[in-house]
Design an enzyme around this catalytic site. Structure first.
Site, PDB file in Angstrom:
ATOM      1  N   SER A 138       1.107  -0.762  -0.151  1.00 11.14           N
ATOM      2  CA  SER A 138       0.034   0.269  -0.323  1.00 11.14           C
ATOM      3  C   SER A 138       0.821   1.590   0.066  1.00 11.14           C
ATOM      4  O   SER A 138       1.616   1.587   0.567  1.00 11.14           O
ATOM      5  CB  SER A 138      -0.955  -0.090   1.266  1.00 11.14           C
ATOM      6  OG  SER A 138      -1.618   1.202   0.839  1.00 11.14           O
ATOM      7  N   LYS A 164      -1.380  -1.146  -4.453  1.00  8.60           N
ATOM      8  CA  LYS A 164      -2.588   0.237  -4.038  1.00  8.60           C
ATOM      9  C   LYS A 164      -1.756   1.499  -3.476  1.00  8.60           C
ATOM     10  O   LYS A 164      -1.560   1.580  -3.171  1.00  8.60           O
ATOM     11  CB  LYS A 164      -3.061  -0.442  -2.936  1.00  8.60           C
ATOM     12  CG  LYS A 164      -4.518   0.667  -1.572  1.00  8.60           C
ATOM     13  CD  LYS A 164      -5.077  -0.651  -1.528  1.00  8.60           C
ATOM     14  CE  LYS A 164      -4.267  -0.458   0.368  1.00  8.60           C
ATOM     15  NZ  LYS A 164      -5.621  -0.493   1.713  1.00  8.60           N
ATOM     16  N   LYS A 166      -3.053   5.385  -2.661  1.00  5.64           N
ATOM     17  CA  LYS A 166      -4.167   6.176  -2.040  1.00  5.64           C
ATOM     18  C   LYS A 166      -4.616   6.896  -3.152  1.00  5.64           C
ATOM     19  O   LYS A 166      -4.148   7.960  -3.432  1.00  5.64           O
ATOM     20  CB  LYS A 166      -3.892   6.428  -0.483  1.00  5.64           C
ATOM     21  CG  LYS A 166      -3.378   5.633   0.379  1.00  5.64           C
ATOM     22  CD  LYS A 166      -4.835   4.706   0.833  1.00  5.64           C
ATOM     23  CE  LYS A 166      -4.016   3.830   1.935  1.00  5.64           C
ATOM     24  NZ  LYS A 166      -5.492   3.090   3.274  1.00  5.64           N
ATOM     25  N   ASP A 191      -7.565   2.886  -3.615  1.00 11.71           N
ATOM     26  CA  ASP A 191      -7.474   3.563  -2.001  1.00 11.71           C
ATOM     27  C   ASP A 191      -8.225   4.568  -2.061  1.00 11.71           C
ATOM     28  O   ASP A 191      -7.535   5.412  -1.637  1.00 11.71           O
ATOM     29  CB  ASP A 191      -7.629   2.202  -1.438  1.00 11.71           C
ATOM     30  CG  ASP A 191      -7.568   2.579   0.356  1.00 11.71           C
ATOM     31  OD1 ASP A 191      -9.175   3.460   0.292  1.00 11.71           O
ATOM     32  OD2 ASP A 191      -6.877   2.275   1.242  1.00 11.71           O
ATOM     33  N   GLU A 216     -10.984   0.425  -4.152  1.00  8.10           N
ATOM     34  CA  GLU A 216     -11.475   0.326  -2.437  1.00  8.10           C
ATOM     35  C   GLU A 216     -12.408   1.569  -1.755  1.00  8.10           C
ATOM     36  O   GLU A 216     -11.831   2.856  -1.952  1.00  8.10           O
ATOM     37  CB  GLU A 216     -10.319   0.201  -2.084  1.00  8.10           C
ATOM     38  CG  GLU A 216     -11.070  -0.428  -0.150  1.00  8.10           C
ATOM     39  CD  GLU A 216      -9.069  -1.227   0.035  1.00  8.10           C
ATOM     40  OE1 GLU A 216      -9.770  -1.110   1.030  1.00  8.10           O
ATOM     41  OE2 GLU A 216      -8.182  -0.876  -0.325  1.00  8.10           O
ATOM     42  N   ASP A 241     -14.549  -1.626   2.658  1.00 10.33           N
ATOM     43  CA  ASP A 241     -13.347  -1.987   3.381  1.00 10.33           C
ATOM     44  C   ASP A 241     -13.491  -1.373   4.828  1.00 10.33           C
ATOM     45  O   ASP A 241     -15.042  -2.199   5.600  1.00 10.33           O
ATOM     46  CB  ASP A 241     -12.055  -1.245   2.849  1.00 10.33           C
ATOM     47  CG  ASP A 241     -11.269  -1.079   4.046  1.00 10.33           C
ATOM     48  OD1 ASP A 241     -11.393  -2.025   5.526  1.00 10.33           O
ATOM     49  OD2 ASP A 241      -9.922  -0.554   3.921  1.00 10.33           O
ATOM     50  N   LYS A 265     -10.438  -6.643   7.410  1.00 10.59           N
ATOM     51  CA  LYS A 265      -8.775  -6.421   8.589  1.00 10.59           C
ATOM     52  C   LYS A 265      -9.769  -7.074  10.095  1.00 10.59           C
ATOM     53  O   LYS A 265     -10.464  -7.328  10.335  1.00 10.59           O
ATOM     54  CB  LYS A 265      -8.895  -4.971   7.957  1.00 10.59           C
ATOM     55  CG  LYS A 265      -8.169  -4.548   7.161  1.00 10.59           C
ATOM     56  CD  LYS A 265      -8.304  -3.258   7.326  1.00 10.59           C
ATOM     57  CE  LYS A 265      -7.189  -2.546   5.667  1.00 10.59           C
ATOM     58  NZ  LYS A 265      -8.051  -0.902   5.970  1.00 10.59           N
ATOM     59  N   GLY A 293      -4.145  -3.871   5.179  1.00  7.21           N
ATOM     60  CA  GLY A 293      -3.173  -3.726   6.841  1.00  7.21           C
ATOM     61  C   GLY A 293      -3.366  -2.229   6.936  1.00  7.21           C
ATOM     62  O   GLY A 293      -3.837  -1.486   6.658  1.00  7.21           O
TER      63      GLY A 293
END
Length: 371
Positions: A138, A164, A166, A191, A216, A241, A265, A293
């Site tokens: 990530s 991933k 952000k 994400d 996400e 998520d 998670k 994570g």
């Protein structure tokens, strides 16, 4: 046969990330958290980790609220009840509403202790079958596009199986296009951490051109209704998520068509027992899952590794190697990724030893509870 806990320790740690981690909801570099430790009469030690952040960015929980709930409610429940299997912990904690990260921190330590008492790995205790797992990484929001591309290149060179990225409004479509232009075949996902609304449908539809694995949590952190509307307008799979905090919410989201993928998670759903229930449901419904994570230390990473050995974890998770985030982790050996693969430890419990020297360096205080 009961799990005779003799002592429980709460260790308050503060570890500094190698570099600041930026998301749509905030930036931080110092990570404060708890390592939970339960000790039985034979001297076995089980370890868990809290994953709440210092501020209520991700969920309503914080480091301070986790301490309050563990100390004043959850630990007394553990002291008052006899436990023969870790699955009972989530049942005992049921009267306490939400506070899933506090619950998970304690339940995880009981799971580790249980596996060690049974002389089996945590992965095997959970029913996992994989000997190795594929992992991705990530990457937070960077100051410049070039820095993002350089960071991705490093991760690609290290063999990570998925990237991933952000995103947030103003740092999304053009950024992803730049990444896709440089890495045309890279498995990547975006994400959003709830940074968008249904007003952005037209904008989010443009993401379909980028061949993303998933977007996400684009909409509200508690929402499953609007996500169903959005998913019907997108070709790109939506992964939920923050909206999934129990088996019940997972069932409703799937029934509504709110997502095609679920990120499990452990801390967000209240522990390994609930995580396994969500996994089993998704397996029966053929919904792909992966393990997210929370910038964990080695203890939390070890729990993620064990969970990911369950068969429906068909997509690479966020469990990058220790050295990706920490100068020195608190376990030995540290979690190592080779060509995007982590070998699942076979030793009893989480399969890693605590590094006492590192623990002493990071621990701010320890509180002991006698049972």
């Amino acid at each position: 046969m009961s799990i005779p806990i003799m002592q429980l320790k709460l260790h308050k740690l503060n570890m500094k990330l190698k570099e600041p981690f930026r998301t749509s909801f905030g930036t931080f570099q110092d990570k404060e958290f708890f390592i939970t430790e339960v000790i039985d009469v034979k001297g076995n030690h089980g370890y868990g980790e809290s994953v709440a952040f210092s501020s209520p960015w991700y969920t309503e929980e914080t480091v301070k609220t986790s301490l309050h709930v563990m100390e004043d409610f959850l630990i007394p429940i553990l002291k008052e009840n006899e436990i023969s299997h870790p699955d009972q912990v989530s049942e005992l904690f049921q009267p306490i509403k939400r506070n899933n990260m506090a619950k998970s921190a304690l339940e995880g330590a009981v799971w580790d202790l249980y596996a060690k008492r049974e002389n089996q790995s945590l992965a095997k205790a959970l029913g996992g079958e994989k000997n190795e797992i594929e992992v991705g990484v990530s990457i937070g929001i960077k100051p410049t596009v070039q820095e993002l591309l350089d960071t991705i290149q490093e991760s690609v060179d290290e063999g990570y199986k998925r990237i991933k990225i952000k995103i947030k409004p103003g740092w999304d479509l053009d950024i992803l296009k730049a990444v896709r232009n440089k890495f045309p075949d890279l498995p990547m996902m975006a994400d959003a951490n709830s940074a968008y609304s249904l007003k952005d449908i037209g904008h989010l539809q443009k993401f379909d051109e980028l061949d993303l694995m998933m977007i996400e949590q684009p909409l509200g952190s508690d929402d499953i209704v609007d996500h169903a509307k959005l998913q019907s307008e997108l070709k790109t799979p939506i992964c939920l998520d923050e909206s999934i905090h129990s088996l019940e919410t997972a069932k409703k989201a799937v029934e509504l068509g709110s997502c095609k993928i679920i990120n499990i998670k452990i801390g967000r759903v209240g522990g390994l027992t609930e995580a396994k229930k969500i996994h089993d449901f998704c397996m029966a419904r053929n919904i792909a899952v992966w393990c997210g994570g929370m910038l964990e230390s080695g203890v939390g990473r070890a729990h993620n590794i064990a969970l990911t050995t369950l068969n429906q974890f068909v997509l690479p998770g966020d469990t990058a190697g220790s050295s990706k985030y920490w100068e020195k982790d608190i376990i030995k050996p540290e979690v190592v990724v080779e060509n995007g693969i982590i070998q699942v430890p076979e030793q009893p419990g989480i399969g890693y030893e605590m590094d006492d020297t590192a623990m002493n360096e990071y621990v701010e205080w320890t509180k002991v509870f006698h049972f």
